[in-house]
Structures are given as C-alpha cells and as structure tokens.
Design an enzyme around this catalytic site. Structure first.
Site, PDB file in Angstrom:
ATOM      1  N   GLU A 302       0.822  -1.217   0.000  1.00 34.43           N
ATOM      2  CA  GLU A 302       0.000   0.000   0.000  1.00 34.43           C
ATOM      3  C   GLU A 302       0.852   1.261   0.000  1.00 34.43           C
ATOM      4  O   GLU A 302       0.679   2.162  -0.826  1.00 34.43           O
ATOM      5  CB  GLU A 302      -0.930  -0.001   1.207  1.00 34.43           C
ATOM      6  CG  GLU A 302      -1.859   1.199   1.281  1.00 34.43           C
ATOM      7  CD  GLU A 302      -2.933   1.129   0.215  1.00 34.43           C
ATOM      8  OE1 GLU A 302      -2.829   1.930  -0.762  1.00 34.43           O
ATOM      9  OE2 GLU A 302      -3.851   0.321   0.338  1.00 34.43           O
ATOM     10  N   ASP A 306       1.133   4.075  -3.031  1.00 35.13           N
ATOM     11  CA  ASP A 306       0.650   5.440  -2.835  1.00 35.13           C
ATOM     12  C   ASP A 306       1.755   6.462  -3.079  1.00 35.13           C
ATOM     13  O   ASP A 306       1.536   7.486  -3.748  1.00 35.13           O
ATOM     14  CB  ASP A 306       0.119   5.603  -1.410  1.00 35.13           C
ATOM     15  CG  ASP A 306      -1.110   4.756  -1.127  1.00 35.13           C
ATOM     16  OD1 ASP A 306      -1.698   4.228  -2.084  1.00 35.13           O
ATOM     17  OD2 ASP A 306      -1.464   4.611   0.047  1.00 35.13           O
ATOM     18  N   SER A 551      -7.287   1.679  -4.021  1.00 43.95           N
ATOM     19  CA  SER A 551      -6.106   2.149  -3.302  1.00 43.95           C
ATOM     20  C   SER A 551      -5.194   2.944  -4.220  1.00 43.95           C
ATOM     21  O   SER A 551      -4.509   3.865  -3.771  1.00 43.95           O
ATOM     22  CB  SER A 551      -5.317   0.959  -2.745  1.00 43.95           C
ATOM     23  OG  SER A 551      -5.997   0.345  -1.695  1.00 43.95           O
ATOM     24  N   ASP A 594     -16.646  10.939 -18.796  1.00 46.36           N
ATOM     25  CA  ASP A 594     -17.738  10.039 -18.425  1.00 46.36           C
ATOM     26  C   ASP A 594     -17.353   8.588 -18.706  1.00 46.36           C
ATOM     27  O   ASP A 594     -16.748   8.273 -19.729  1.00 46.36           O
ATOM     28  CB  ASP A 594     -18.997  10.413 -19.219  1.00 46.36           C
ATOM     29  CG  ASP A 594     -20.263   9.901 -18.566  1.00 46.36           C
ATOM     30  OD1 ASP A 594     -20.180   9.322 -17.467  1.00 46.36           O
ATOM     31  OD2 ASP A 594     -21.350  10.096 -19.151  1.00 46.36           O
ATOM     32  N   VAL A 595     -17.697   7.709 -17.777  1.00 47.58           N
ATOM     33  CA  VAL A 595     -17.440   6.278 -17.907  1.00 47.58           C
ATOM     34  C   VAL A 595     -18.790   5.587 -18.014  1.00 47.58           C
ATOM     35  O   VAL A 595     -19.618   5.696 -17.099  1.00 47.58           O
ATOM     36  CB  VAL A 595     -16.649   5.738 -16.708  1.00 47.58           C
ATOM     37  CG1 VAL A 595     -16.398   4.235 -16.864  1.00 47.58           C
ATOM     38  CG2 VAL A 595     -15.332   6.488 -16.561  1.00 47.58           C
ATOM     39  N   GLY A 613     -23.527   9.986 -17.404  1.00 47.52           N
ATOM     40  CA  GLY A 613     -23.733  10.799 -16.223  1.00 47.52           C
ATOM     41  C   GLY A 613     -23.231  10.087 -14.969  1.00 47.52           C
ATOM     42  O   GLY A 613     -22.496   9.103 -15.040  1.00 47.52           O
ATOM     43  N   ASP A 615     -23.039   7.646 -11.862  1.00 53.85           N
ATOM     44  CA  ASP A 615     -23.537   6.308 -11.569  1.00 53.85           C
ATOM     45  C   ASP A 615     -22.827   5.771 -10.325  1.00 53.85           C
ATOM     46  O   ASP A 615     -21.737   6.244  -9.963  1.00 53.85           O
ATOM     47  CB  ASP A 615     -23.329   5.364 -12.753  1.00 53.85           C
ATOM     48  CG  ASP A 615     -21.881   5.294 -13.207  1.00 53.85           C
ATOM     49  OD1 ASP A 615     -21.059   4.712 -12.463  1.00 53.85           O
ATOM     50  OD2 ASP A 615     -21.555   5.808 -14.291  1.00 53.85           O
TER      51      ASP A 615
END
Length: 635
Positions: A302, A306, A551, A594-595, A613, A615
C-alpha cells in the site's frame, strides 16, 4: 434489514431532537439510546463482566450548531456562494461547535443525582466529553445495561453491552457513550504475545497478480501496464508546480504498513525524474514509524504504491507529506489521525477510548511512550487515504460524529479523499449484509464502505483501460481483479449537492433490485469520482509487480487536485477545500471523462451499471485536468 434501518432511523431521530430542559429530572423516563443487533464476526461472548471491575465511561456531548454544519460547509464550498474559499480557522471551528453549557450542566447533574461523586465527573479540555471512572455495577445502573466480556479469535478481549438507555431529558445532550455497543474493529491475527488493535482500519486493497516480466514504457501498452505516463495521458496531467512551498499533499498510512526507500528509488529510476533518493516528509503520529523488520506485500504494498505514484505525479518540485499513524505494537484508527489534526476532536485529556481506538502512551513492551498527538499536526491541502471500514462495522453514532469531523476539516479548506472499496456492492472481504444487520459472505444485501459514504468526503472509485483499448478511448469500470466500490449508504441521507445527479440516474436507469437489497430511501450515494485502478506497475520489496485497487485511484486523484491547488495558490487564491458541491454543479459539466461501461458485482448480483452521467460505479467519471483547472481558476 428492516430492523437494521429502523435502528438507524431511530438514532438519527435522537440526534436531531431539539435541546430541551426537564424541570424534574428524577421523573424523566428512560429511552433506548443505542442497540446492537448482532455480535460481529470473529467475536464471541465469553462471560458476564465482574460487577466490581473498573470501567472508564466516556460520554460524548452533543455539539452546538452541529445541525447547521452542512450549511456552513456549503457556504465556503459551493461555487455560487459569495464566500467560496473563505475557509475557517481552527479557533472559529472550536468556538462554533463546542458543546453548550446547558449540555454540560444537564449531563453532569444527572450523573451526580444518580450517585456519582462530583470529583469523579471530569470534563475534557475540549469540553466535548465527560468522563467517569466507575465500576461495572454502577455503569449498568446508570445506563440500564448489562456488560459482558467478549473474546476475539486473535486473542483480544473487549467489553461491551447489547444496548443502553438514557433518561429522556439527557438524550438531546448526548451523542453516544463508550464503552457500550461498539465493535469498531478490523483485526489481524498476530502472535499472541503482541497486542492487537481494536480499531485499525481495514484496507480495501491493494491486490496483486504477481511480478511484471517486462516493463513497457510506451503509451501503446497502457491496457497491459499502467505507468505514470499512462495516467498523464489519460487525465491530461502535464503540469509543473510553481507554488509548491505554499501547497501540500498528504498521504496517510497506518503502521505496520510502511514504504521501503529502496522501492521508491527503484521506481524513480525507471519512471521519475529527480526523485531517486527523495523521501516523503514524515509526520509521525502516535509513534508512527517506517518499520523495516517485516518486509512483504501486506506491509509494503500500500505505502509503496501510494507514494511512488503520488510523488511522481506531483513531480520532484512538490513535497509530499506522509502521515504515518500508530506505533508498531498497537497501531491506530482514523480517530487517532483526526485527533492529531484537530485538537477539539480528542476525547479526554488528549487520549482516546481504549475500547475503540489506540491509546497512547502505549505501555506494552516496545510501544510508543509519548503523549498522544492532539491538535499537533497541520493538515495539508489534500489528504488521500486508501483504508476503510465497512459502514456496518460502526454504530451510526460513531460514524456520524466522525463524519462531522470531516466537515469541520472541510471548513478549514482540506480536501479529503477515500478509496471506495474493491468489492463492488459488497463490503471489504466480499461480505454482505443479512436481515439482522450482521455481515457474511453469503449475505444478500449490499454493504457500503465508510468513510466513503460520509457526505463530507470525496469517495474515489476505480476504472481501467480494457484489453485492446488505448488511453485515447474512454475507460471502463474496473473489472480486472477488483470491482469499484459503490452504492448507497445505510446511515447518511442524500446531500443536496448530488441530489439532481442521482435522481437523474435513478430516473433514466431504474434500479430493478428489491427494495430490501439496497437502501432505496434516498441516501448518500457513492463514489463521487474515479480513476484508473488496474495493472499498476509498482516496485514492492525489490521487484516490480502488478497492483489493482481503488487504493491506487485515490492518490492519483489527490495528485491531480494538488496541482489544481498549485495553480490557484500561484494566483493568490485559496485551496479548493471540500470539492463535492463544486464538481456536482452545472459549472463543472465537462470536468470529468464520463465512464459508461462496466458493473460492480457483489452479493450475488451484477451490482450497478456504469452509465451516462453519474452512476454508483464510477461516480461522475475520471478527472480531465485541463478542464478542471480552467473551471477552478475562475472561482
């Protein structure tokens, strides 16, 4: 599920009661304040607690003006407000939300009238808590409760009751009491000789599929390997900081999770310029250390992920602050971190509740012996965290109080980002809710994460460049190894800023699941936005491996927003602070890519669909840095 939601509604009603005074407290009737419907997984009731045992009761007093905190936050965060960007000082926040003298007086009087000697009733320095060290027998009489000792499979013991009551005239002045019903825990099995923390946050990721055989540095391979150049191309992040000394980007890690400098250098040699040998600025909270005694993916994955991507995307010019929380023995919780940022949040005398949070000094061998950090840390403008609980792990009171703290920090101009989870509509570990509110892998009801469901943070979901596609084509919802966490809260109502977007989604794409499967009553929806979360090439423990998860998404968004802040600060403007009212506003249409493809399965379902839009899979979409920059620069 119905009983679970009724309990939530009951507590929300209690929180919203107006402050009232009862002329004769001795005749005030008792009312249920909080109740737990089940014992969390891994815990078993061992025995009745001994009546003469000592128990540290701590009473969280209702904060003044807390009912107006959303309006205060919108006033400095909504782009249409004349006060946009006029953030508050810590002193203003402390003064505005301190519990009233009436609350302190009412609760103290009740305790004394119930037989508690005045010298045993102590008020915390922040005036937010009253503390009474009592016996179990006395606590049971005060709260009309019954305490038991619980054992965890890790060897940890916990003191709790199933429910507790308060006099009716006291209820408006109390948020919650500890220790009572709370099992706010994400425990790991360890050697029996080592203390196990009650409340260290779980990680929604990351996940790995193993080593990278050959590294590609071309944009044409981003469907197989995500590297910094892929992210810059996806989100248009071509920017060199110019106001770095006045800006700040923070990443939070919880010990024993820690980075290895050799991994950062290995990554920088391949993907960064000028970052070899560079470390983040360490801010140790409650004995937080960069431990190197346990080097493995669980401990290093992690932090390495990061920092490698966060530091690279903001370039060598912008310092990154690492908030390392908790010592190597006891670890820590979100509350320990929040205590360090805001002294008004500390519970009592600079400490925390030992049944819920790590308490310092840590008397265990090798533990941190210093005083717990309380208001000692300056927050950066943007803070990214890739840890989370399942919302159902926490009581509504505990979650609400913590959520309000994020609102206070938003008032101070801090942007909080949290990963939305990696199990779709299921909770961490793939567990779902049962009708009685318990969690199991065969549960059928959606299990949202926290703090992502808090309306005062920005929840970040995950997308992917699907196989065979390029960075110049729209991304899809992540369906490789992990699924983007999303859905609807069981604790928090729908905030005004997202009402239009969510209602448009529900109208255009009616949800076909039975109403008991998810909270269909109009609640906080998440995630808010998303970013790539698949195929990250990451140096961990001396080798390049693939990593997947929200993550990864959260620190990427954090880096992008940090660069937005840089541009605003360079023009003499304030940081963007709490971004949700802005990004959902009409002025930010076009600020996100947008996905529209993919789902987030879980709980025996396909979850929700990514659509045109907003979701509950990818939120508003992924950042378009040039567009967002231009929109925020005119505010």
């Amino acid at each position: 599920m119905l009983s679970f939601i009724l309990q939530v509604l009951l507590f929300s009603f209690i929180l919203d009661l107006a402050v009232c005074a009862i002329a004769d407290p001795t005749v005030s009737s008792w009312k249920l304040h909080e109740k737990r419907s089940h014992v969390p997984a891994g815990w078993t009731r061992a025995q009745k607690h001994h009546p003469s045992a000592s128990i540290p009761l701590r009473i969280a007093l209702t904060q003044s003006n807390i009912q107006d905190i959303e309006a205060f936050l919108y006033d400095v965060s909504h782009p249409d407000s004349h006060n946009y960007g006029h953030h508050w000082s810590p002193a203003q926040i402390a003064a505005k939300f301190a519990p009233s003298a009436e609350s302190i007086r009412t609760v103290r009087s009740w305790l004394i009238e119930s037989g508690v000697e005045p010298h045993r009733v102590k008020l915390s320095p922040t005036k937010a808590w009253l503390e009474v060290t009592s016996t179990v027998e006395e606590a049971e009489n005060l709260l009309n409760a019954e305490y038991h000792v619980y054992d965890h499979e890790s060897g940890t013991k916990h003191i709790a009751c199933d429910s507790y009551h308060l006099p009716e005239h006291v209820i408006p002045h109390v948020d919650f009491v500890t220790p009572t019903i709370h099992f706010d825990a994400k425990l790991r099995k360890r050697r029996q000789s080592i203390r196990v923390p009650i409340s260290q946050p779980g990680k929604s990721g990351p996940k790995t599929t193993g080593k990278v055989q050959d590294i590609f540095h071309q944009l044409g391979n981003c469907d197989e390997q995500i590297t910094p150049i892929c992210l810059r191309a996806l989100y248009g992040l071509w920017y060199e900081p110019v106001a770095a000394k006045a800006n700040g980007f923070g990443i939070v890690e919880y010990t024993p999770g820690s980075y290895l400098q050799s991994d950062l250098d290995m990554f920088a040699k391949n993907f960064s310029t000028g970052l070899q040998g560079v470390s983040p600025t360490l801010v140790s909270i409650d004995g937080g250390v960069i431990q190197t005694s346990n080097e493995n993916f669980d401990n290093n994955g992690e932090s390495d992920l990061d920092l490698e991507y966060g530091m690279t995307l903001v370039t060598k010019s912008q310092n990154v602050t690492l908030y390392q929380v908790g010592d190597i023995i006891e670890d820590a919780s979100f509350n320990n971190f929040l205590d360090a940022l805001d002294g008004t949040y500390c519970t009592y005398s600079g400490g925390d509740d030992p049944t819920q949070d790590a308490v310092y000094p840590d008397n265990a061998a090798g533990g941190y012996k210093g005083k717990e950090d309380c208001g000692t840390v300056q927050p950066t403008n943007v803070i990214s965290t890739s840890y989370a609980y399942n919302e159902a792990d926490l009581s509504p009171a505990y979650a609400i109080r913590q959520c309000n703290e994020y609102a206070k920090l938003g008032l101070m101009g801090v942007t909080f980002l949290y990963s939305s989870g990696d199990s779709g509509v299921a909770g961490d570990g793939g567990v779902c809710l049962n009708a009685d509110g318990s969690q199991s892998t065969d549960g059928k009801m959606f299990n949202p994460s926290f703090p992502g469901t808090c309306p005062y943070v920005t929840a970040v979901g995950a997308t992917q460049v699907s196989p065979g596609q390029s960075v110049w084509e729209p991304e899809n919802a992540c369906e490789q190894v992990i699924y983007s966490g999303g859905g609807f809260s069981n604790y928090f109502g729908m905030p005004a800023y997202q009402r239009t977007a969510v209602e448009e989604y529900i109208t255009a794409y009616p949800i076909s699941y039975p109403k008991h499967v998810y909270n269909s009553t109009g609640s906080r929806a998440f995630p808010d936005i998303s970013a790539n979360g698949a195929n990250y090439v990451t140096a961990v423990d001396g080798a390049f491996i693939f990593i997947y998860g929200t993550s990864a998404s959260s620190p990427v968004v954090g880096a992008i927003l940090t660069m937005v802040n840089d541009a605003r600060i360079a023009r003499g403007k304030s940081p963007i602070g709490f971004i949700n009212p802005a990004i959902y506003s009409t002025g930010f249409v076009g600020g996100f890519n947008d996905v529209t493809n993919g789902t987030n399965p879980g709980c025996g379902t396909l979850g929700f669909n990514a659509t045109t839009g907003w979701d509950p899979v990818t939120g508003l979409g992924t950042p378009n840095f040039p567009s967002l920059l231009s929109k925020w620069l005119v505010l």
